[in-house]
Design an enzyme around this catalytic site. Structure first.
Site: not given
Ligand code: NAD
Length: 489
Positions: A154, A178, A286
């Site tokens: 998000f 997605k 992140c």
């Molecule tokens: P999230 O892991 O909750 O969700 C990310 C995506 O995965 C979404 O599209 C969601 O629908 C999907 N998803 C959620 N749970 C799932 C599951 N159990 N199985 C399959 N798909 C699933 O992350 P978020 O809250 O949207 O984003 C924040 C996180 O992303 C933070 O931890 C941040 O550090 C990380 N992030 C990392 C980077 C990087 O490059 N390392 C960049 C941006 C954000």
């Protein structure tokens, strides 16, 4: 929502592409600015997903035959359209994610850099050729993988999708995106702009849904590569699930970034930079600075940080966090900090708010005198919270940093080159900053961490991503020109 400036309103976005969907499931999207429903998305059904992937595979067959420079030409047009429509995109990002308009624009511009990188591919990549024995040549050819996919979080609704699909498409693949179900609309706007370039219909599609739909992508046999960006537990699960299906998988996870400050740091520059790193995007990056390792006596700099952070007003200077749950989670860390022996010197729960009182605002907070095992030091908080550990030496700071299970970014503030080099050499992080609190590498340098911040090899942008989204064919040829001499002469 204020729509006066925006053409990109949720009323216009109803996932019409998926009218064949055999589910009537909808997900409400809440704007963090108001806490109110901002729009809703229709969840992509299994049947619609099948059709979407089949359509992309069909289109990809023709797309792969088009020379690279012509495919890249679409990205040049796409870049122009992104700039032309940037006000609408910024408005959409602001409303669905909550970040300030300036932050939304900065993320979009960073995403456009990745589009430029994709557009420049014909100038950058070439194969190699060598005569390996008399009359025998070996050469490499780069070829697409088929239909590939991306699952995004998000916190950067435009930038992270733009890290993925422009490059993957330019390399000759079809792409299924997605986005997060919390910020699904910006991706739809991006797809509309791509469509305006005259892009082959069906080659690129946005599908909608939560973890169930993400799981379908992991398992689908016709998705040959999958990139994921999100939290570490999900990154780990997706990596295991999709690679078990034989896919090429690269998953970026969460982070806990340490900022190390030594006594010779420039107080003004360091303080301003640390505050921006911790509070920018309300700490939901992140790459956000999260733990400050204060070496020796740097009290004068910590005092400046405190002064600056206590003046930040949520709703005026920073946006809200994404949800009521995220805010409660942050409040939990603050609540426990004091109980567990640290000092909450700035409490963001008490900040005055200039935004809508129903929005999910959290003020900046400082947890001081924490110890290395404290949960505010080891866990990703994902909010505008700075946790400070006081240490005696640079070695101690590096040792604490390297104990983290994450390894995304690490920064040092110093005015001495040798100290910086010492730090760079020893610190275990994928991205290192010197007097830069958010050391995001710019294209063509690639973005990626280590440890639990990344599952799979390689990085998510830049040259490393070119390798990820394409395959190398090794060709060995032998021609015996002499045999055709009669026919030619
Ligand atoms: P999230 O892991 O909750 O969700 C990310 C995506 O995965 C979404 O599209 C969601 O629908 C999907 N998803 C959620 N749970 C799932 C599951 N159990 N199985 C399959 N798909 C699933 O992350 P978020 O809250 O949207 O984003 C924040 C996180 O992303 C933070 O931890 C941040 O550090 C990380 N992030 C990392 C980077 C990087 O490059 N390392 C960049 C941006 C954000």
């Amino acid at each position: 929502m204020n729509t006066t400036k925006s053409h990109a309103t949720p009323e216009k976005i109803d996932s019409k592409k998926h009218e064949t969907s055999n589910t009537d499931e909808y997900i409400s999207v809440i704007s963090p600015l108001s806490g109110k429903v901002f729009g809703e998305i229709k969840v992509t059904s299994e049947k619609a997903l099948e059709e979407t992937i089949a359509g992309s595979a069909e289109a990809q067959k023709e797309w792969a035959k088009i020379p690279l420079n012509r495919r890249a030409g679409f990205m040049m047009q796409f870049r122009e359209l992104l700039h032309k429509n940037s006000d609408d995109l910024v408005e959409m990002i602001h409303h669905e994610n909550g970040k300030t308009r300036d932050e939304a624009r900065a993320g979009l511009l960073k995403g456009i850099e990745s589009v430029e990188f994709a557009a420049a591919l014909p100038q950058m990549i070439s194969g190699s050729v060598q005569e390996v024995s008399r009359g025998v040549e070996c050469k490499t050819l780069r070829s697409p993988l088929g239909v590939v996919a991306g699952i995004t979080p998000f916190n950067f609704p435009a930038m992270i999708p733009l890290w993925m699909f422009p490059l993957a498409l330019t390399l000759g693949n079809g792409f299924i995106l997605k986005p997060s179900e919390k910020t699904p609309f910006t991706a739809v706007e991006l797809s509309k702009l791509l469509e305006k370039t005259g892009f082959p219909p069906g080659l690129f599609s946005v599908i909608q849904g939560d973890k169930h739909v993400a799981g379908l992508l992991c398992d689908h046999p016709n998705i040959s590569a999958l990139a994921f960006v999100g939290s570490s537990p999900v990154a780990k699960t997706i990596y295991a699930r999709a690679s078990q299906q034989g896919k090429r998988v690269r998953c970026m996870g969460g982070a806990k970034n340490h900022l190390t400050i030594v006594p010779d740091a420039d107080p003004e520059i360091a303080a301003a930079n640390i505050v921006a790193s911790v509070t920018g995007c309300a700490g939901q990056r992140c790459m956000a600075g999260s733990v400050l390792l204060a070496v020796g006596n740097v009290n004068h700099i910590i005092a400046k940080i405190y002064q600056m952070m206590s003046k930040i007003i949520p709703g005026r200077d920073i946006g809200p966090v994404i949800s009521a749950e995220a805010r409660e989670r942050i409040f939990g860390f603050l609540e426990r900090a004091h109980r567990e022996g640290a000092e909450l010197t700035l409490d963001g729960r008490k900040s005055p708010i200039e935004g809508n009182k129903e929005g999910f605002y959290v003020g900046p907070s400082i947890i001081d005198h924490a110890y290395p095992e404290h949960e505010a030091v080891t866990e990703e908080i994902f909010g505008p919270v700075l946790t400070i550990i006081r240490v005696h030496s640079l070695e101690e700071a590096i040792e604490i940093e390297n104990r983290s299970i994450y390894g995304n970014a690490a920064t040092i503030y110093t005015q001495t080159g040798g100290v910086a080099e010492y730090f760079i050499e020893r610190v275990n992080a994928g991205m290192v900053g010197v007097n830069v609190g958010v050391p995001v590498p710019r294209d063509p340098f690639s973005f990626g961490g280590r440890g639990e911040s990344r599952f799979g090899d390689g990085d998510i942008t830049g040259e490393s991503a070119v390798e990820f989204w394409s395959g190398i064919k090794k060709v060995t040829t032998k021609w015996e020109a002499g045999r055709y001499i009669d026919w030619m002469s």
